[in-house]
Design a protein around this motif. Sequence first.
Motif, short mmCIF file in Angstrom:
data_model
loop_
_atom_site.label_atom_id
_atom_site.label_comp_id
_atom_site.label_asym_id
_atom_site.label_seq_id
_atom_site.Cartn_x
_atom_site.Cartn_y
_atom_site.Cartn_z
N ILE A 580 -11.39 91.62 59.52
CA ILE A 580 -11.64 91.89 58.10
C ILE A 580 -12.43 90.73 57.49
CG2 ILE A 580 -10.53 92.23 55.85
CD1 ILE A 580 -8.17 93.55 57.33
N TRP A 581 -11.99 89.50 57.79
CA TRP A 581 -12.67 88.33 57.20
C TRP A 581 -14.07 88.16 57.79
CZ3 TRP A 581 -7.44 85.76 58.47
CH2 TRP A 581 -6.52 86.06 57.45
N ARG A 582 -14.21 88.43 59.08
CA ARG A 582 -15.55 88.32 59.68
C ARG A 582 -16.51 89.28 58.99
NH1 ARG A 582 -16.75 91.29 65.26
NH2 ARG A 582 -16.51 93.00 63.76
N ASP A 583 -16.06 90.53 58.83
CA ASP A 583 -16.96 91.52 58.27
C ASP A 583 -17.26 91.24 56.80
OD1 ASP A 583 -16.97 92.56 60.75
OD2 ASP A 583 -15.75 94.34 60.29
N LEU A 584 -16.26 90.73 56.09
CA LEU A 584 -16.51 90.36 54.69
C LEU A 584 -17.54 89.23 54.62
CD1 LEU A 584 -13.11 90.28 52.75
CD2 LEU A 584 -15.17 91.60 52.19
N ALA A 585 -17.38 88.24 55.51
CA ALA A 585 -18.32 87.11 55.51
C ALA A 585 -19.74 87.59 55.77
CB ALA A 585 -17.91 86.09 56.56
N ARG A 586 -19.86 88.53 56.68
CA ARG A 586 -21.20 89.05 56.99
C ARG A 586 -21.78 89.79 55.80
NH1 ARG A 586 -20.24 91.08 63.28
NH2 ARG A 586 -20.14 88.98 64.16
N PHE A 598 -19.58 85.94 66.38
CA PHE A 598 -18.97 86.25 67.67
C PHE A 598 -18.81 87.77 67.74
CE2 PHE A 598 -15.00 87.13 65.63
CZ PHE A 598 -14.96 86.26 64.56
N GLU A 599 -18.74 88.26 68.97
CA GLU A 599 -18.71 89.71 69.17
C GLU A 599 -17.39 90.32 68.72
OE1 GLU A 599 -20.62 92.36 70.30
OE2 GLU A 599 -22.08 90.85 69.65
N ASP A 600 -16.33 89.89 69.35
CA ASP A 600 -15.02 90.43 69.01
C ASP A 600 -14.01 89.31 69.20
OD1 ASP A 600 -14.51 90.19 71.71
OD2 ASP A 600 -14.92 92.29 72.13
N TYR A 605 -11.51 84.05 71.12
CA TYR A 605 -10.44 83.24 71.71
C TYR A 605 -10.78 82.78 73.12
CZ TYR A 605 -7.83 84.01 67.51
OH TYR A 605 -7.44 84.01 66.19
N ARG A 606 -11.58 83.49 73.82
CA ARG A 606 -12.02 83.02 75.13
C ARG A 606 -12.80 81.71 74.97
NH1 ARG A 606 -15.55 86.78 76.51
NH2 ARG A 606 -14.15 88.24 77.53
N GLU A 607 -13.65 81.72 73.93
CA GLU A 607 -14.44 80.52 73.65
C GLU A 607 -13.53 79.37 73.18
OE1 GLU A 607 -17.55 80.01 74.24
OE2 GLU A 607 -17.65 78.03 73.28
N TRP A 608 -12.61 79.70 72.32
CA TRP A 608 -11.65 78.73 71.78
C TRP A 608 -10.97 77.98 72.93
CZ3 TRP A 608 -9.54 78.00 66.63
CH2 TRP A 608 -8.30 77.39 66.57
N TYR A 609 -10.59 78.73 73.96
CA TYR A 609 -9.82 78.18 75.06
C TYR A 609 -10.67 77.85 76.28
CZ TYR A 609 -5.25 79.11 72.98
OH TYR A 609 -4.14 79.09 72.19
N LYS A 610 -11.98 77.70 76.09
CA LYS A 610 -12.81 77.61 77.28
C LYS A 610 -12.56 76.32 78.07
CE LYS A 610 -17.11 75.54 75.89
NZ LYS A 610 -18.38 75.75 75.27
N ASN A 611 -11.99 75.29 77.46
CA ASN A 611 -11.75 74.05 78.20
C ASN A 611 -10.36 73.99 78.85
OD1 ASN A 611 -14.29 73.06 77.51
ND2 ASN A 611 -13.53 72.39 75.52
N LEU A 612 -9.61 75.08 78.75
CA LEU A 612 -8.32 75.10 79.47
C LEU A 612 -8.60 74.99 80.97
CD1 LEU A 612 -5.86 77.91 78.34
CD2 LEU A 612 -5.81 75.48 77.80
N PRO A 613 -7.73 74.28 81.68
CA PRO A 613 -8.00 74.15 83.11
C PRO A 613 -7.66 75.41 83.92
CG PRO A 613 -6.09 72.86 82.45
CD PRO A 613 -6.63 73.46 81.21
#
Lengths: 905, 175
Positions: A580-586, A598-600, A605-613
């Motif tokens: 909802i917030w993403r679409d409002l911002a757009r 970001f797509e979805d 969250y995949r990007e958020w956690y990309k440095n997890l080992p």
Amino acid sequence: MTDNDQSRKSILRRDFLRLSATLAGATAAGSLLSCAATEPSSPAARDQLLEQVRSTRLNYSRARAVPTICFGCTTHCGVIGWVEDGRVKLIEGNPLDPNSQGTICSKANGLISATEYPERLLYPMRRVGPRGSGRWKRISWDEALGEIADRLRPLRENGTPERFVFQYGRDKTKGFSKRFTDAFGTPNRLNRRSICSSSRRAPLMSFYGRDFEWESQDVENTQYVLNFGGNPMEAYQGGMFMRKRLMDAKVDRGAKLVTFEVRPTATASVSDEYFAVNPASDGAIALAMAHVIVREGLEDRDFWDRWSTWDFAEMSAHVASFTPEWAESESGIPAATIERLAKEFGAAAPACCTMSNRGSAKHYNGMQADRAIRMLDVLVGNVGKPGGFCLSTLRGWNNRYGQDGLPVLSQPAPKPASPSPWKPGTRQFETLAPEIQERVRNFPQMWQDKYFGELATPSEYPLSWHWYSMRVGQLVYPYIKEGRHKVDLYMSYTLGAAYGMPEANLAREVLADESLIPFHVAIDINYGEQASLADIVLPDATALERWDAHSNNNYGLRPYTGIRQPLVEPLGEARPAQIIWRDLARLIGGGMEQHFDFEDLEDYYREWYKNLPIDWETFKRDGIWYDDKRPLDYELYDRAVLPEHLVGAETDPDTGVLYQTKGGKRKAVGIMQDGRAVQGFPTPTRRIAVYDPIFPLAADHVGLSLDDGNASPIPTYHKVPEHKNLGVDDYILTTFKWNVHTQGRSAYWKHAAEIVHTNHAMMAPETAVRLGVVTGDEIDITTYRPKGVAYRANESDPVGTVRNRVRIIPGMHPRVIAQAHHAGHWEHGVVARGGDTAPSGGSSGMAANTPGRDELSRQIWWSKERGGTGGGVAINHVYPINAAPLVGGQSWFDNVCTVSRVDAV
Amino acid sequence: MSDPTRYAPRPAPYEAVGKRAPLAPDRPGFLVDLRRCIGCHACSVACKTVHEVELGSFPLRVRWLPDPGGDTYSFVPVFSESLCTDDAESLAVGMEPACARACPTDALVFGDFAAAGSLLGLAELESDIRRLAGPDATDLKQEVVYRALPEWVGAKLNQGAALDPKDEDPIYEQR
Ligand code: SF4
Ligand code: SF4
Ligand code: SF4
């Protein structure tokens, strides 16, 4: 997701229970449901029920087991959902969660009730009658978001973004909503923390220097727990993680649990000793215990001298006057008992710890009570020790990302800058009332740099935002009403203020007034009292339908993180709030959109956690990640300063504090101890601030007398002003939550409501005798204003009167009347309303699944129609707004009331 | 840490469901350790959720019973003789019944009383063990054995009184 959306949606039409006809018959006969008996009334009914239990079994071999994070409350246990035929059929614990250890509570399965609730919000809606009339029409997402964006855009373009006010109740999107408000430019991202935990978080922050959602006592290894008004077996956020650890410690290792409370909770019941104390006297008991510990020489002098900011001799002189005999007169607990418990506690050190929560903290004197309680741990030196008062990960993993060997968090899209403070000379500052300007001008620089107007940073409560932004949520509506801040668009997110705030009627009055709140957008998963006063309602996805990142303070004493992931697609047209917030911002545009590129949400969250080992798929499979080789978080303060903090660091020769200057800012990074540079505590002194000058400083700046206990730099006791001269007919009205509920948010979960659906006025047998009442009698409870420094203090008119029924509860304190605060809804649909299907002015406009609702309402054996109690009594309007000085925590448990019997006509 | 002698380990989420050996106890039953029960209702709600039991019926119900002459409560999960089934679906995939899996404190554990050295087998040797008596107790598909059941609660259970949650339980309302 692979689930068949169609079959999932079909549950909207599906008969939940094939046995409804039989059951309805049984109800009419009056035997099966009306008394909620466990046994069926006849052999035929029994056979049918058995058949149902058998035939609806989950087929575990076919089902998928998907880990996620529960959001039944804000404890956030790692759970597994069993998904079959597009439905979540059962929630159980995820054994990989090092905090919950695979345990859940009854509320976890409430997520299923919430997700499948027939009256759940499924579409955006626009009101068509006057606000609050309950007349709605379904609109499209495009229409809804288009209108909201068109209303928001000019505020941003005209340079008045602060007129967009956002307030949340349950936002665990880990910074996502802040991304939206920051990108928009408003500082008004408000919450309701002051009615929740701020009174106990402030003392922790003062002592230990960082925000803790909760402390993390090492109860797994403890021998002795002194519990001042905490209820971890039922209610205490975070404390839920203690249940198994504490019961194991008690049963397997003979650890002792001592509880001070005003009513017999589940925690009191499993305690080795339970004491019904005078309300708001916890601090007196703690200070007397400190007195005994010092007198008996049970302190850990080395620990105190090393780590406390307060001179031992001064402290000893201070506690000398707080004798057990004095504490007996304050608390009602015999002096000999206080003395014995203090000695037991001291003898068990360091494998002992204090525990406290709302019971001690939500009072006018609660901040000092908690400081006195916390001082006991410092005194016996159990801090950070096995079995002691541990601090684990300093509020979850988020605060330590990128530090101390933990992976760096990745930002999925550019992070927006936060709004600039309202300094003298800025346009916003000049709109403030002269007396507020004057106060802010005189603030120390550190506060001027954080001042953002009266809603976000109320100038009368500087300690509500000194450490971090806790706000004073219960004053938002009065402040708007007084004109302290002008609102153009108010967005509430998972907030139940219209039902649950103190003086909830005032919240409703302001929400209903279009001159004060010209436009109100409510985002929630169910149609509650708050949404009923909105102009546009947007349906949020439930916890079983969404993504969120998760981490918090771990009783397992190791940083960890977990992922909430959708088990099923959102029902109807519900959408996760982030989308909802993403679409409002757009739609608002003007540069906002770049922060939402970001797509979805899985991408996000995949990007958020990309440095997890570990890789993303493994993380999703397990739901939880932590490094099990990492040493446990014992004695973090004694660890060597990180090498990166030593670069260019200088030692203050007087205090031993190590400072590092970075980007022009000087920051304490450690402290010298026995020739070693150790980390110490994250306070400015790197020590535990048992003596903290911030309190008199803050008092001085808001005109609070230094005689008020809240202004004291040292832990002290000061009686709640309105408790000083209680009349013989005065009582203290308190409130609480049952173990199966989650504040005002669970009344519509059918299994929770079945177990607890009312909130009678509980009182001790001797109280009932004095009042001449028995269980079931009606009484009127009238409340009065506080007498300390507070909103509308000392006004003589009553706050309000509520009529309720009596329930006699042995073990309650005889001066206390207690009412659970989560019953008596007039919205949230048929279950929350105790079977009442009459239009309340709101639900009639819902796009409800009527057959499902009718089916469910037939099962509500406690409805008034069936001779039951119905859904309880709304009580929150009689609790006065009562923000304690400086921090602004709501003093929920101080209310003086009178009680009168309603005589039968 | 979980007790290593516990009958069934809790499942890890990523283990292939259905591949674990089924539980086939010789003497299946529940050990209800009242020293550990906190009256949380998780067992009862998990059962009602997975079996979609309508409101008003309880294969398993949790009671808060006021301690006679005291000022706190004893918590007692009570199985319904006629509604509780043996949860074969869970056993078939090597898991305890849903109610026991939901219990946060291991107060409710399913297992095999005949398995020497198991949690249940060992518990049976303790002195503070009581079985439900009464006419219906043998109807249950599995034995229910209480540990640390107060005398007065046992007497109530045997009279069937605890199944009628009328007045004393603070959670259930009279009117
Ligand atoms: S305590 Fe209960 S409701 Fe809260 S997160 Fe854990 S399982 Fe869910
Ligand atoms: S064994 Fe099955 S039916 Fe019986 S209480 Fe447990 S979950 Fe319910
Ligand atoms: S048996 Fe376990 S799940 Fe059931 S009420 Fe007791 S502690 Fe809770």
